[in-house]
Design an enzyme around this catalytic site. Sequence first.
Site, short mmCIF file in Angstrom:
data_model
loop_
_atom_site.label_atom_id
_atom_site.label_comp_id
_atom_site.label_asym_id
_atom_site.label_seq_id
_atom_site.Cartn_x
_atom_site.Cartn_y
_atom_site.Cartn_z
N GLY A 48 64.90 29.99 42.89
CA GLY A 48 65.27 30.39 44.18
C GLY A 48 64.33 30.10 45.32
N GLU A 49 63.68 31.06 45.86
CA GLU A 49 62.60 30.91 46.81
C GLU A 49 61.41 31.74 46.38
OE1 GLU A 49 61.88 28.61 48.98
OE2 GLU A 49 59.99 30.08 49.16
N SER A 50 60.36 31.16 45.94
CA SER A 50 59.36 32.10 45.52
C SER A 50 58.77 32.84 46.65
CB SER A 50 58.05 31.20 45.09
OG SER A 50 57.80 30.04 45.88
N CYS A 87 61.43 26.80 38.07
CA CYS A 87 61.33 26.35 39.52
C CYS A 87 60.47 27.41 40.32
CB CYS A 87 62.70 26.03 40.21
SG CYS A 87 62.63 25.01 41.39
N ARG A 122 54.14 23.74 45.46
CA ARG A 122 55.35 23.83 45.69
C ARG A 122 56.24 22.72 46.84
NH1 ARG A 122 56.01 27.68 50.22
NH2 ARG A 122 58.29 28.07 49.67
N ILE A 152 65.45 20.98 42.17
CA ILE A 152 65.94 21.07 43.37
C ILE A 152 64.83 21.74 44.18
CG2 ILE A 152 67.47 22.90 44.95
CD1 ILE A 152 69.29 22.94 42.07
N ARG A 153 64.26 20.87 45.25
CA ARG A 153 63.07 21.34 45.99
C ARG A 153 62.09 21.84 45.10
NH1 ARG A 153 62.96 20.99 50.96
NH2 ARG A 153 61.31 22.81 51.31
N HIS A 173 65.81 23.10 36.54
CA HIS A 173 66.88 24.11 36.15
C HIS A 173 67.71 23.81 34.93
CE1 HIS A 173 66.17 26.31 40.09
NE2 HIS A 173 65.88 25.01 40.49
N GLU A 203 69.39 26.08 33.35
CA GLU A 203 70.41 26.81 33.49
C GLU A 203 71.55 26.47 34.21
OE1 GLU A 203 67.62 27.10 35.21
OE2 GLU A 203 68.17 27.69 37.17
N1 GLN Z 1 61.20 25.52 46.85
C1 GLN Z 1 61.30 26.55 46.18
C2 GLN Z 1 60.15 27.46 46.19
O1 GLN Z 1 59.03 27.17 46.75
C3 GLN Z 1 61.75 26.55 44.68
C4 GLN Z 1 63.12 25.91 44.72
C5 GLN Z 1 63.91 26.20 43.38
O2 GLN Z 1 63.78 27.08 42.76
N2 GLN Z 1 64.93 25.62 43.22
O3 GLN Z 1 60.08 28.52 45.83
#
Ligand code: GLN
Length: 199
Positions: free
Chosen positions: A51-53, A83, A112, A141-142, A178, A180
Amino acid sequence: MAGNTPPVGVLALQGDVREHLAALTALGADARAVKSPADLDRVAGLVIPGGESSVIDKLSRIFAVREPICERIAAGMPVYGTCAGLIMLADEIVDGIAGQLTFGGFDATVRRNAFGTQLDSFETELAIPALGEHPVHAVFIRAPVVERVGADVDVLARLDDGRIVAIEQGPLLGTAFHPEVAGEHRFHERFLQKVRAAS
Ligand code: GLN
């Protein structure tokens, strides 16, 4: 198998919670969403989703689960982070937003968004001998990468260029990618083994 496994949780503040619940349920686990300290008390292990940390960090403080999670990690609870979840498990991060905190646990430094904007997302096959001979289809993914590991951290996977993308340290497991979202359940099974071993 599943019958001997105590309930496990997926931290359900933000991110791909459903996919992790589905992966764990497919393995026969009693998997529950964790949003509160009371939810955390009922599980023997935790998955921290992608997700987004920075958002997971902020929400964990708002929902008052940050301190209990840090305490459980320090007490040896098995945790698997993918991630953003891997970022949350790192003792040290690079390129966090101002004031961004992690739960910590891994003696590691995680950067990150390590692949920049040119290569936001990609998929590749990774050889991961610890999981068997079939390569892992890894979806990034990112994604972060692990830039430093301490002596107690085992490196499970690297990209062709040598960058570290999967690590393990005792009860902790972390992947920059990921599994999952790719129907890959071997990391979740490894996490469940750690939960059974710890209980
Ligand atoms: N870029 C996201 C972060 O900094 C991580 C991306 C992801 O979990 N797919 O948290």
